[in-house]
Design a protein around this motif. Structure first.
Motif, PDB file in Angstrom:
ATOM      1  N   SER A 232       8.267   4.629   2.184  1.00  0.00           N
ATOM      2  CA  SER A 232       9.429   4.661   1.295  1.00  0.00           C
ATOM      3  C   SER A 232       8.914   4.743  -0.137  1.00  0.00           C
ATOM      4  CB  SER A 232      10.283   3.401   1.494  1.00  0.00           C
ATOM      5  OG  SER A 232       9.537   2.239   1.160  1.00  0.00           O
ATOM      6  N   ILE A 233       9.736   5.233  -1.029  1.00  0.00           N
ATOM      7  CA  ILE A 233       9.304   5.455  -2.404  1.00  0.00           C
ATOM      8  C   ILE A 233       8.780   4.174  -3.043  1.00  0.00           C
ATOM      9  CG2 ILE A 233      10.121   6.089  -4.719  1.00  0.00           C
ATOM     10  CD1 ILE A 233      11.968   8.118  -3.344  1.00  0.00           C
ATOM     11  N   GLY A 234       9.414   3.057  -2.748  1.00  0.00           N
ATOM     12  CA  GLY A 234       9.005   1.791  -3.335  1.00  0.00           C
ATOM     13  C   GLY A 234       7.671   1.276  -2.839  1.00  0.00           C
ATOM     14  N   LYS A 235       7.132   1.875  -1.780  1.00  0.00           N
ATOM     15  CA  LYS A 235       5.863   1.422  -1.218  1.00  0.00           C
ATOM     16  C   LYS A 235       4.712   2.377  -1.495  1.00  0.00           C
ATOM     17  CE  LYS A 235       7.937  -1.371   2.443  1.00  0.00           C
ATOM     18  NZ  LYS A 235       8.029  -1.617   3.907  1.00  0.00           N
ATOM     19  N   VAL A 236       4.914   3.362  -2.376  1.00  0.00           N
ATOM     20  CA  VAL A 236       3.833   4.268  -2.749  1.00  0.00           C
ATOM     21  C   VAL A 236       2.829   3.505  -3.597  1.00  0.00           C
ATOM     22  CG1 VAL A 236       3.230   6.357  -4.029  1.00  0.00           C
ATOM     23  CG2 VAL A 236       5.304   6.302  -2.634  1.00  0.00           C
ATOM     24  N   ARG A 237       1.552   3.585  -3.213  1.00  0.00           N
ATOM     25  CA  ARG A 237       0.495   2.841  -3.893  1.00  0.00           C
ATOM     26  C   ARG A 237      -0.676   3.773  -4.221  1.00  0.00           C
ATOM     27  NH1 ARG A 237       4.298   0.122  -4.008  1.00  0.00           N
ATOM     28  NH2 ARG A 237       4.590  -2.054  -3.340  1.00  0.00           N
ATOM     29  N   VAL A 238      -1.704   3.211  -4.859  1.00  0.00           N
ATOM     30  CA  VAL A 238      -2.888   3.988  -5.235  1.00  0.00           C
ATOM     31  C   VAL A 238      -3.547   4.599  -4.003  1.00  0.00           C
ATOM     32  CG1 VAL A 238      -5.207   3.823  -6.201  1.00  0.00           C
ATOM     33  CG2 VAL A 238      -3.309   2.647  -7.328  1.00  0.00           C
ATOM     34  N   LYS A 239      -3.506   3.926  -2.864  1.00  0.00           N
ATOM     35  CA  LYS A 239      -4.157   4.438  -1.654  1.00  0.00           C
ATOM     36  C   LYS A 239      -3.560   5.759  -1.189  1.00  0.00           C
ATOM     37  CE  LYS A 239      -1.220   1.859   1.610  1.00  0.00           C
ATOM     38  NZ  LYS A 239      -1.225   0.882   2.707  1.00  0.00           N
ATOM     39  N   HIS A 240      -2.351   6.070  -1.638  1.00  0.00           N
ATOM     40  CA  HIS A 240      -1.709   7.315  -1.245  1.00  0.00           C
ATOM     41  C   HIS A 240      -2.101   8.483  -2.141  1.00  0.00           C
ATOM     42  CE1 HIS A 240       1.315   4.319   0.432  1.00  0.00           C
ATOM     43  NE2 HIS A 240       0.902   4.994   1.491  1.00  0.00           N
ATOM     44  N   ARG A 241      -2.820   8.215  -3.218  1.00  0.00           N
ATOM     45  CA  ARG A 241      -3.167   9.280  -4.153  1.00  0.00           C
ATOM     46  C   ARG A 241      -4.146  10.278  -3.524  1.00  0.00           C
ATOM     47  NH1 ARG A 241      -6.736  10.836  -8.217  1.00  0.00           N
ATOM     48  NH2 ARG A 241      -5.747  11.623 -10.125  1.00  0.00           N
ATOM     49  N   GLY A 242      -3.829  11.548  -3.661  1.00  0.00           N
ATOM     50  CA  GLY A 242      -4.749  12.590  -3.223  1.00  0.00           C
ATOM     51  C   GLY A 242      -4.617  13.020  -1.776  1.00  0.00           C
ATOM     52  N   ILE A 243      -3.700  12.420  -1.001  1.00  0.00           N
ATOM     53  CA  ILE A 243      -3.503  12.846   0.383  1.00  0.00           C
ATOM     54  C   ILE A 243      -2.184  13.593   0.508  1.00  0.00           C
ATOM     55  CG2 ILE A 243      -4.838  10.914   1.280  1.00  0.00           C
ATOM     56  CD1 ILE A 243      -2.159   9.641   2.179  1.00  0.00           C
ATOM     57  N   LEU A 244      -1.996  14.252   1.646  1.00  0.00           N
ATOM     58  CA  LEU A 244      -0.750  14.964   1.915  1.00  0.00           C
ATOM     59  C   LEU A 244       0.318  13.933   2.258  1.00  0.00           C
ATOM     60  CD1 LEU A 244       0.450  17.818   2.130  1.00  0.00           C
ATOM     61  CD2 LEU A 244      -0.126  17.771   4.563  1.00  0.00           C
ATOM     62  N   LEU A 245       1.196  13.695   1.314  1.00  0.00           N
ATOM     63  CA  LEU A 245       2.163  12.600   1.421  1.00  0.00           C
ATOM     64  C   LEU A 245       3.575  13.159   1.545  1.00  0.00           C
ATOM     65  CD1 LEU A 245       2.148   9.446   1.214  1.00  0.00           C
ATOM     66  CD2 LEU A 245       2.717   9.740  -1.202  1.00  0.00           C
TER      67      LEU A 245
ATOM     68  N   GLN B 255      19.959   2.540   2.153  1.00  0.00           N
ATOM     69  CA  GLN B 255      20.045   2.149   3.561  1.00  0.00           C
ATOM     70  C   GLN B 255      18.734   1.535   4.070  1.00  0.00           C
ATOM     71  OE1 GLN B 255      21.435   5.042   2.521  1.00  0.00           O
ATOM     72  NE2 GLN B 255      23.580   4.520   2.913  1.00  0.00           N
ATOM     73  N   VAL B 256      17.606   1.868   3.414  1.00  0.00           N
ATOM     74  CA  VAL B 256      16.320   1.349   3.889  1.00  0.00           C
ATOM     75  C   VAL B 256      15.910   0.073   3.149  1.00  0.00           C
ATOM     76  CG1 VAL B 256      15.566   3.674   4.487  1.00  0.00           C
ATOM     77  CG2 VAL B 256      14.955   2.731   2.256  1.00  0.00           C
ATOM     78  N   LEU B 257      16.753  -0.410   2.250  1.00  0.00           N
ATOM     79  CA  LEU B 257      16.413  -1.569   1.435  1.00  0.00           C
ATOM     80  C   LEU B 257      17.078  -2.831   1.971  1.00  0.00           C
ATOM     81  CD1 LEU B 257      16.867   0.015  -2.112  1.00  0.00           C
ATOM     82  CD2 LEU B 257      14.755  -0.252  -0.821  1.00  0.00           C
ATOM     83  N   GLY B 258      16.474  -3.961   1.645  1.00  0.00           N
ATOM     84  CA  GLY B 258      17.072  -5.239   2.002  1.00  0.00           C
ATOM     85  C   GLY B 258      18.187  -5.601   1.036  1.00  0.00           C
ATOM     86  N   VAL B 259      18.890  -6.643   1.347  1.00  0.00           N
ATOM     87  CA  VAL B 259      20.000  -7.090   0.514  1.00  0.00           C
ATOM     88  C   VAL B 259      19.480  -7.510  -0.859  1.00  0.00           C
ATOM     89  CG1 VAL B 259      21.863  -8.767   0.269  1.00  0.00           C
ATOM     90  CG2 VAL B 259      21.308  -7.825   2.526  1.00  0.00           C
ATOM     91  N   GLY B 260      20.085  -7.001  -1.909  1.00  0.00           N
ATOM     92  CA  GLY B 260      19.710  -7.357  -3.275  1.00  0.00           C
ATOM     93  C   GLY B 260      18.529  -6.598  -3.842  1.00  0.00           C
ATOM     94  N   ALA B 261      17.893  -5.755  -3.025  1.00  0.00           N
ATOM     95  CA  ALA B 261      16.739  -4.987  -3.501  1.00  0.00           C
ATOM     96  C   ALA B 261      17.193  -3.836  -4.390  1.00  0.00           C
ATOM     97  CB  ALA B 261      15.930  -4.453  -2.327  1.00  0.00           C
TER      98      ALA B 261
END
Length: 245
Positions: free
Chosen positions: A116-129, A215-221
């Motif tokens: 999910s967009i909110g979980k994109v981190r440095v480890k995802h940099r440079g790969i086919l995402l 729809q993929v977020l918790g309550v209040g997020a």
């Protein structure tokens, strides 16, 4: 830093064979199309590439910036092979073909490469995402410099052979170009380069922003958003409010 052109003749040949084997009809339609300056999309299945050529699928996943460009070049070579074989009348090889990856039914659907967009981190940099979200902003279409070709002055002077190479600006650094510290040729250590006249290629360019679905977020997020850059055949295909992957 500018991204250098990858030098992998073996992969170029393998990707060309893959396109001829699985996408000859798509390539035929492109060859027979009228507009030689149009930017054409060629969609391939990542799962199909994995089954056909696992090493190349891994390279595409781990180094997408370099190997998507190589795939585009392979699409041009595949067109030339088909045109030479069949000799269609009023047909031409199209230089602006962009291979686009369909990840459905492949391991790229797993959370590590489809966060999910909110979980994109440095480890995802440079790969086919792969990201999925709602377009909340769509900018205007602009023109941007996408490629230059330089030649090494030393190669030209000493052995009368011009070693030329392409460089691609990095959008993350405001499209600046940083030339290599030495000539990419293994037979030369030159450090002086000159721009080849009329070698600059420009592209259509558009910035959008996508936001993760509530729809993929918790309550209040609070939903997170991320900017996305579209180029060439991808510009102007999504509008604000639309869902995109």
């Amino acid at each position: 830093m500018a991204t250098p052109e990858v030098d992998d003749p073996e992969s170029m040949k393998a990707l060309t064979v893959f396109l001829l084997r699985h996408h000859s009809n798509d390539l035929r339609s492109i060859i027979l199309a009228f507009d030689s300056l149009y930017h054409y999309s060629l969609h391939i299945q990542f799962a199909e590439l994995m089954n056909d050529d696992p090493p190349r699928a891994h390279l595409l996943f781990s180094q997408p910036r370099q190997y998507l460009r190589l795939f585009d070049s392979a699409a041009v070579l595949a067109q030339r092979a088909l045109l030479e074989e069949f000799g269609w009348v009023n047909a031409s090889v199209k230089e602006f073909v962009h291979v686009r990856i369909d990840i459905f039914g492949s391991p790229l659907e797993f959370p590590e490469t489809f966060p999910s967009i909110g979980k994109v981190r440095v480890k995802h940099r440079g790969i086919l995402l792969t990201l999925k979200g709602t377009v909340i902003r769509s900018g205007g279409i602009k023109m941007i410099e996408g490629e230059r070709k330089y030649e090494c002055r030393k190669c030209k002077h000493i052995i009368f052979f011009v070693h030329s190479f392409k460089v691609h600006p990095e959008l993350e650094t405001r499209n600046t170009i940083l030339l290599p510290s030495s000539c990419p040729s293994q037979k030369c250590a030159g450090t002086s380069f000159q721009l080849i006249e009329d070698s600059i290629i420009r592209h259509d360019y558009q910035e959008i922003k996508i936001q993760e679905s509530v729809q993929v977020l918790g309550v209040g997020a609070i939903p997170r958003s991320i900017p996305v850059i579209l180029q060439d055949d991808l510009v102007d295909i999504v509008k604000a409010g639309g869902l995109t992957v």
